[in-house]
Design an enzyme around this catalytic site. Structure first.
Site, PDB file in Angstrom:
ATOM      1  N   ASP A  48       0.849  -1.197   0.000  1.00 48.19           N
ATOM      2  CA  ASP A  48       0.000   0.000   0.000  1.00 48.19           C
ATOM      3  C   ASP A  48       0.882   1.244   0.000  1.00 48.19           C
ATOM      4  O   ASP A  48       1.575   1.522   0.978  1.00 48.19           O
ATOM      5  CB  ASP A  48      -0.895  -0.005   1.245  1.00 48.19           C
ATOM      6  CG  ASP A  48      -1.864   1.172   1.240  1.00 48.19           C
ATOM      7  OD1 ASP A  48      -3.002   0.994   0.765  1.00 48.19           O
ATOM      8  OD2 ASP A  48      -1.473   2.274   1.685  1.00 48.19           O
ATOM      9  N   TYR A  53       3.402   9.820  -0.688  1.00 53.68           N
ATOM     10  CA  TYR A  53       4.484   9.225   0.111  1.00 53.68           C
ATOM     11  C   TYR A  53       5.846   9.423  -0.566  1.00 53.68           C
ATOM     12  O   TYR A  53       6.883   9.254   0.081  1.00 53.68           O
ATOM     13  CB  TYR A  53       4.265   7.725   0.384  1.00 53.68           C
ATOM     14  CG  TYR A  53       2.962   7.349   1.062  1.00 53.68           C
ATOM     15  CD1 TYR A  53       2.151   8.315   1.675  1.00 53.68           C
ATOM     16  CD2 TYR A  53       2.535   6.028   1.109  1.00 53.68           C
ATOM     17  CE1 TYR A  53       0.956   7.961   2.284  1.00 53.68           C
ATOM     18  CE2 TYR A  53       1.341   5.671   1.728  1.00 53.68           C
ATOM     19  CZ  TYR A  53       0.551   6.642   2.308  1.00 53.68           C
ATOM     20  OH  TYR A  53      -0.630   6.282   2.907  1.00 53.68           O
ATOM     21  N   LYS A  78      -2.560   5.895  -4.515  1.00 55.94           N
ATOM     22  CA  LYS A  78      -3.663   6.827  -4.237  1.00 55.94           C
ATOM     23  C   LYS A  78      -3.483   8.156  -4.957  1.00 55.94           C
ATOM     24  O   LYS A  78      -2.346   8.628  -5.117  1.00 55.94           O
ATOM     25  CB  LYS A  78      -3.757   7.092  -2.723  1.00 55.94           C
ATOM     26  CG  LYS A  78      -3.716   5.813  -1.882  1.00 55.94           C
ATOM     27  CD  LYS A  78      -3.903   6.038  -0.406  1.00 55.94           C
ATOM     28  CE  LYS A  78      -3.578   4.773   0.386  1.00 55.94           C
ATOM     29  NZ  LYS A  78      -2.168   4.648   0.762  1.00 55.94           N
ATOM     30  N   HIS A 109      -7.412   9.770  -2.105  1.00 54.95           N
ATOM     31  CA  HIS A 109      -6.744   9.721  -0.797  1.00 54.95           C
ATOM     32  C   HIS A 109      -7.565  10.387   0.313  1.00 54.95           C
ATOM     33  O   HIS A 109      -7.670   9.849   1.416  1.00 54.95           O
ATOM     34  CB  HIS A 109      -5.368  10.389  -0.924  1.00 54.95           C
ATOM     35  CG  HIS A 109      -4.367   9.904   0.064  1.00 54.95           C
ATOM     36  ND1 HIS A 109      -3.039   9.729  -0.234  1.00 54.95           N
ATOM     37  CD2 HIS A 109      -4.492   9.549   1.370  1.00 54.95           C
ATOM     38  CE1 HIS A 109      -2.400   9.289   0.842  1.00 54.95           C
ATOM     39  NE2 HIS A 109      -3.258   9.172   1.825  1.00 54.95           N
TER      40      HIS A 109
END
Ligand code: NAD
Length: 276
Positions: A48, A53, A78, A109
């Site tokens: 994930d 990120y 996402k 998200h």
């Protein structure tokens, strides 16, 4: 490399997701390839990540190096808030970063409702799903009012809603809303993000001792037995392995009940209405 014996859940899209995966929030982009390689070696097959990120490329490199067949992996990424006006462009960039030609799950998200763009973004994700480049699509951090707004548009049902959920914040109201709709719940921050001690919760340490497991393993086992999809994060290979060593014991109904009663409605992350 042997896969961990995670059960799978069939999503409303017809695709199966391994119930236990590995999350990479706050995993340093420079270390992501090594850490995800560790997780794949331990046997995780569900990863994930998210555009925000900043580590999709490292995830992709670990996948490529692993030699694991693509169909044995389940990869989620996402759509970031700033990209809600261009889901197609953002999705293409994520695919390029990951070095993949499809993802298994693509999520919005956050609703960031004040921007007024998530309903159109959802239409964009539906088009991506129809093209086959995301096998399933869903949402994250959506409350019932946000889901009602996208469900009113018809079309594809979100496969999942990924929300903060852990023993001190169990989200029963939201789960009761999602269950009958066939939208599966993914728990983010399943260990409370390490922001409180799980053994502070009444009964948790006793259950862990009774099974010869850590409170973190008990929490992960609890998510699995609750039917939740869960992907705890750790940067240490030892803990990555510990978090997957949860298939040789079972919590009794009484133990599940003790954990249910430990709910404190205690959020450790951002409230969806406040992230805008
Ligand atoms: P988590 O609950 O998985 O907690 C991670 C922290 O717990 C680690 O940094 C470590 O400090 C501790 N930990 C992990 N394993 C441990 C062990 N065996 N023993 C002791 N301590 C241990 O929190 P998370 O990473 O925020 O959540 C998991 C995943 O959920 C993320 O990596 C990400 O993929 C996803 N996520 C999504 C959202 C979203 O908005 N959709 C937000 C946060 C996280």
């Amino acid at each position: 490399m042997t896969a961990i014996p995670s059960p799978t859940i069939t999503l409303n899209s017809g695709h199966d997701i391994p119930q236990l995966g590995f999350g990479v929030f706050k995993v340093d982009p420079d270390e992501t390839e090594r850490i995800v390689s560790d997780a794949l070696e331990v046997g995780y097959r569900h990863l994930d990540t998210a555009k925000i990120y900043g580590n999709e490329a490292g995830v992709g490199r670990a996948i490529a190096k692993s030699g694991i067949a693509r169909e044995e992996l389940f990869v989620t990424t996402k759509l970031w808030n700033d990209d809600q006006t261009d889901p197609e462009g953002a999705f293409q960039r994520s695919l390029e970063e990951l070095g993949l030609d499809y993802v298994d799950l693509y999520l919005i998200h956050w609703p960031v409702a004040e921007r007024g763009t998530y309903v159109d973004a959802w239409k964009g994700l539906q088009a991506i799903a129809e093209s086959g480049r995301a096998r399933s699509v869903g949402v994250s951090n959506f409350q019932p009012k946000h889901l009602d707004a996208i469900l009113a548009e018809g079309g594809i049902l979100p496969a999942v809603n990924q929300v903060e959920l852990h023993p001190a914040f169990q989200q029963w109201e939201l789960r009761d809303y999602l269950g009958p709709k066939g939208i599966h719940v993914e728990s983010w921050g399943p260990l409370g993000q390490g922001k409180y001690e799980l053994n502070e919760l009444p009964g948790l340490q006793g259950i862990a001792d009774a099974h010869g497991k850590s409170v973190q393993q008990v929490a992960i086992r609890w998510h699995l037995q609750e039917g939740l999809i869960v992907f705890p994060k750790s940067s240490s290979k030892e803990r990555i392995a510990q978090n997957a060593d949860v298939f040789d014991f079972e919590l009794s109904d009484d133990e599940l009940d003790v954990i249910r009663k430990a709910d404190q409605n205690r959020r450790v992350g951002g409230h969806p209405d406040e992230i805008n």
